[in-house]
Scaffold this active site. Structure first.
Site, mmCIF file in Angstrom:
data_model
loop_
_atom_site.group_PDB
_atom_site.id
_atom_site.type_symbol
_atom_site.label_atom_id
_atom_site.label_comp_id
_atom_site.label_asym_id
_atom_site.label_seq_id
_atom_site.Cartn_x
_atom_site.Cartn_y
_atom_site.Cartn_z
ATOM 1 N N SER A 149 0.844 -1.197 0.000
ATOM 2 C CA SER A 149 0.000 0.000 0.000
ATOM 3 C C SER A 149 0.877 1.244 0.000
ATOM 4 O O SER A 149 2.059 1.192 0.340
ATOM 5 C CB SER A 149 -0.927 0.023 1.221
ATOM 6 O OG SER A 149 -0.187 0.284 2.409
ATOM 7 N N CYS A 150 0.289 2.375 -0.394
ATOM 8 C CA CYS A 150 0.992 3.659 -0.342
ATOM 9 C C CYS A 150 -0.053 4.756 -0.161
ATOM 10 O O CYS A 150 -1.050 4.546 0.525
ATOM 11 C CB CYS A 150 1.850 3.874 -1.588
ATOM 12 S SG CYS A 150 0.923 3.946 -3.131
ATOM 13 N N ALA A 151 0.147 5.915 -0.783
ATOM 14 C CA ALA A 151 -0.815 7.015 -0.658
ATOM 15 C C ALA A 151 -1.813 7.049 -1.808
ATOM 16 O O ALA A 151 -2.970 7.409 -1.616
ATOM 17 C CB ALA A 151 -0.074 8.350 -0.570
#
Length: 365
Positions: free
Chosen positions: A320-322
């Site tokens: 996951s990230c932004a």
């Protein structure tokens, strides 16, 4: 003359009443239990409440296991509630000359005194009571310990805490308690920037490899010297967490895009069974420290390529990230290196995080 005699008599009555009141007050202060003959103070106890645990010493918490012991206890202390003492004598040391220190909830608590008398009757020769008990220890010590039940409640209630794994980073990557960040005790100075900015209100919870591991205790002391006010250690550590709250097998629901995880399934999973997947946040450490999914560990995308073969595969992996961009990049980097890997996904969504690790997830269309 008569009036003077009356005045003197009245004064004597008042004096007697005052003396009686003082005696009654003094009697009221006396505990309603038989005090043990050997009382020790905080300085005495602090010499032994440390890791590595001194040999030939046992500190015993005489309060009920729930809710008292799990909510806070003296480091290294063993829980032997006085109500269960006769059933738990096997937890006492085999050597009757070992040092035993009993404590409970303070000067008005008789549980530790009762337990100490029982231990002495069993033949133990070096028994003491810390009469001021846990309230006094908590007031004076740099940190104290908690049960995993307390940590689990913090997670469930959304309390302000930061969970820190003090083990070597490879151990952390191989499995960690949900929401933990990895700051090895040996790298404390270099990675202290990952700790929360709020030193007064956020509780730092350290853990490592279980009751015989000193890394979390050492890190807790360092954190206090950095100025953090609320620091505790979950002594049972990762082994205890696995035993108590271990993850379950899970079938991942895929999303529409190649490699993407279904967003609704993902949100349900991190809420209900977060430890059933390995959630890897591939943003930079500064971004991660500012807010992240509670169960995510941090591994910047440039490290994924370097450490791909070290990432454990005993549970589904989700990057996951932004915005989904770096998460997707991490997914493809990983799959290029580990083409036979199964159950590897990324979150194709835009995510907003709060400082308290709250989050909003918006699937990318």
């Amino acid at each position: 003359m008569y009036r003077k005699l009356c005045a003197v008599a009245v004064m004597m009555v008042f004096a007697l009443v005052a003396m009686s009141g003082a005696v009654l007050a003094e009697e009221a202060k006396k505990p309603a239990f038989k005090e043990f003959h050997s009382i020790v103070d905080y300085k005495y106890v602090a010499k032994y409440a440390k890791m590595p645990k001194p040999k030939g010493v046992m500190i015993v918490d005489s309060r009920p296991y729930k809710p008292k012991y799990v909510d806070g206890y003296i480091p290294t202390a063993v829980s032997i509630p006085t109500s269960q003492f006769d059933k738990m004598v096997d937890k006492l040391p085999a050597n009757k000359d070992d040092l035993l220190i009993f404590y409970c909830g303070g000067f008005q608590c008789g549980l530790s005194h009762k337990a100490a008398w029982k231990a002495e009757a069993l033949g133990y020769t070096n028994v003491h009571v810390y009469a001021a008990g846990f309230p006094d220890y908590k007031k004076n010590a740099l940190y104290y310990s908690i049960g995993l039940e307390n940590l689990h409640a913090k997670m469930a209630n959304g309390e302000k805490y930061a969970l820190v794994d003090a083990r070597p980073y490879q151990k952390y990557l191989a499995g960690a308690i949900p929401s933990a960040i990895g700051i090895p005790e040996s790298a404390f100075a270099d990675k202290r920037g990952m700790l929360p900015a709020d030193k007064a209100e956020v509780t730092l919870v350290y853990y490592c490899g279980g009751y015989k591991c000193a890394l979390s205790h050492k890190s807790a002391i360092k954190a206090r010297y950095l100025g953090y006010k609320k620091v505790v250690v979950a002594e049972a550590g990762y082994p205890g967490w696995k035993e108590m709250f271990g993850g379950a097998d899970v079938a991942v629901k895929a999303g529409e895009a190649e490699g993407a995880v279904d967003t609704e399934w993902f949100l349900k999973t991190i809420k209900e069974t977060p430890d059933s997947i390995l959630l890897i946040d591939v943003r930079d450490p500064e971004e991660y420290a500012a807010g992240h999914f509670p169960s995510a560990i941090n591994m910047p995308v440039d490290m994924v390529e370097k450490k791909a073969k070290e990432i454990p595969t005993d549970k589904p992996i989700v990057f996951s990230c932004a915005t989904g961009a770096r998460a997707g990049e991490a997914y493809y980097l990983y799959m290029d290196i580990m083409p036979d890997a199964k159950n590897v996904f990324y979150l194709e969504a835009t995510n907003d995080f709060g400082e308290d690790n709250s989050y909003e997830v918006h699937p990318n269309k």
